[in-house]
Scaffold this active site. Sequence first.
Site, PDB file in Angstrom:
ATOM      1  N   CYS A  77     -10.825   1.859  -6.894  1.00  0.00           N
ATOM      2  CA  CYS A  77     -12.167   1.757  -7.488  1.00  0.00           C
ATOM      3  C   CYS A  77     -12.560   2.981  -8.301  1.00  0.00           C
ATOM      4  O   CYS A  77     -13.544   2.943  -9.051  1.00  0.00           O
ATOM      5  CB  CYS A  77     -13.196   1.525  -6.386  1.00  0.00           C
ATOM      6  SG  CYS A  77     -13.381   2.924  -5.244  1.00  0.00           S
ATOM      7  N   ASP A  97       0.850  -1.188   0.000  1.00  0.00           N
ATOM      8  CA  ASP A  97       0.000   0.000   0.000  1.00  0.00           C
ATOM      9  C   ASP A  97       0.889   1.243   0.000  1.00  0.00           C
ATOM     10  O   ASP A  97       1.988   1.219   0.580  1.00  0.00           O
ATOM     11  CB  ASP A  97      -0.907   0.013   1.229  1.00  0.00           C
ATOM     12  CG  ASP A  97      -2.190   0.802   1.002  1.00  0.00           C
ATOM     13  OD1 ASP A  97      -2.093   1.928   0.492  1.00  0.00           O
ATOM     14  OD2 ASP A  97      -3.267   0.288   1.316  1.00  0.00           O
ATOM     15  N   ILE A 138       2.424  -1.053  -6.590  1.00  0.00           N
ATOM     16  CA  ILE A 138       2.483  -2.404  -7.140  1.00  0.00           C
ATOM     17  C   ILE A 138       3.378  -2.433  -8.377  1.00  0.00           C
ATOM     18  O   ILE A 138       4.127  -3.392  -8.604  1.00  0.00           O
ATOM     19  CB  ILE A 138       1.073  -2.892  -7.505  1.00  0.00           C
ATOM     20  CG1 ILE A 138       0.232  -3.086  -6.248  1.00  0.00           C
ATOM     21  CG2 ILE A 138       1.123  -4.190  -8.307  1.00  0.00           C
ATOM     22  CD1 ILE A 138       0.622  -4.267  -5.412  1.00  0.00           C
ATOM     23  N   GLU A 139       3.312  -1.356  -9.169  1.00  0.00           N
ATOM     24  CA  GLU A 139       4.103  -1.330 -10.402  1.00  0.00           C
ATOM     25  C   GLU A 139       5.597  -1.418 -10.138  1.00  0.00           C
ATOM     26  O   GLU A 139       6.374  -1.801 -11.018  1.00  0.00           O
ATOM     27  CB  GLU A 139       3.821  -0.041 -11.198  1.00  0.00           C
ATOM     28  CG  GLU A 139       2.363   0.194 -11.519  1.00  0.00           C
ATOM     29  CD  GLU A 139       1.672   1.084 -10.507  1.00  0.00           C
ATOM     30  OE1 GLU A 139       1.254   2.195 -10.885  1.00  0.00           O
ATOM     31  OE2 GLU A 139       1.573   0.668  -9.343  1.00  0.00           O
ATOM     32  N   SER A 187      -7.718  -5.552  -4.017  1.00  0.00           N
ATOM     33  CA  SER A 187      -8.816  -4.628  -4.263  1.00  0.00           C
ATOM     34  C   SER A 187      -8.240  -3.418  -4.979  1.00  0.00           C
ATOM     35  O   SER A 187      -7.815  -2.457  -4.339  1.00  0.00           O
ATOM     36  CB  SER A 187      -9.468  -4.215  -2.946  1.00  0.00           C
ATOM     37  OG  SER A 187     -10.525  -3.319  -3.187  1.00  0.00           O
ATOM     38  N   SER A 232     -13.289   0.505   3.125  1.00  0.00           N
ATOM     39  CA  SER A 232     -13.118  -0.858   3.603  1.00  0.00           C
ATOM     40  C   SER A 232     -14.145  -1.790   2.964  1.00  0.00           C
ATOM     41  O   SER A 232     -14.850  -1.435   2.019  1.00  0.00           O
ATOM     42  CB  SER A 232     -13.237  -0.871   5.129  1.00  0.00           C
ATOM     43  OG  SER A 232     -13.014  -2.147   5.642  1.00  0.00           O
TER      44      SER A 232
END
Length: 358
Positions: free
Chosen positions: A75, A30, A53-54, A72, A343
Amino acid sequence: MSIVNRDSDVTFQLLSHSSGLSAEVVAAVDVNTTANEVYKHNFPDVYLWPKTIEGITANEFNSLDFDMILMSPPCQPFTRIGLQGDISDKRTQSFLHILDVLPRLNKLPKYILLENVKGFESSCARNALVETLKRCSYRYQEFLLSPTCLGIPNSRLRYFLIAKAEPEVFIFKTTDQVLEVIPCPDVVSPSKEGEPPTVSDDKSSEPGRQSHEGKSFLFKMETTEHLARKQSQDSDASVLLRYAMLMDIVTPVCRRSGCFTKGYGHYVEGTGSVLQSSPDVEMAAVFKSLDSLSDEEKVRRLLKLRLRYFTPREIANLHGFPAHFCFPQKTTLKQRYRLLGNSLNVRLVGRLIQLMVE
């Protein structure tokens, strides 16, 4: 073992307990500083990557030797009230990176679970995910589920996908349709949760529990500073006059509550329910002919309901967070609401993990 990719909360670390499985989280990823502080506060021994993440290579993923990915993706590219940029939105890059790395891993994880908002099921990102899973020989099932399907009194409709590497098969018959119920074949253990909770159920036995006619509910238990600020806010006449007709008001024994968003406590309309903490007052009587009254009379009548926001602890209860979960003391009230608003429901995802690995 599992690697966790969660963009704004620590929910996934709690899922092994909720699903009844024994698991080790080998890494959490994160970039949100506040989320990472809360994560480390609750799980100080877990390897936490505070990076994108990349920035994680296939070799670094291989070194973890994990069996499950729980993720997740952000969004915002898929939410119905956003721009719906889908894969053209730069915030989707972390997810696309996972899809690029997955086929190149030395050992494919046995299980994959993904959560996102409603709308993801019709996105190009979803299509790319499904194509990658097929190419890597995974069986999968998609869902649109809310905690209400488990009798939990909170609406939070989300998209889920569970995947299982072949030759393993699911214990239920998969379909190309997006399911809106959890399959319950005979081999799945029945729920042991008993009666559905009310909106204010709390299993932590913390102080503040009171009862009315045999039914229990919670009153606010916060610091003196928070209590003073919230009492002032909750009784603000301008707030009551402006938003009374828009508020989703629930009582302590209701079997439902609205979806809590990251704007809860800051905005009123559409961000989550507010609680009527005067159980003896009839809501219908308060709102009867309210428009015909003067502002002073409106306020006097509305104050009888003793409306207040749900506390972060109460929202965490509805999300299925255990009693031992807590925030660092320096985490502000606004930050707590934002994290909880991003969450998901631990008990619902725990059930899906159970269904996935059976």
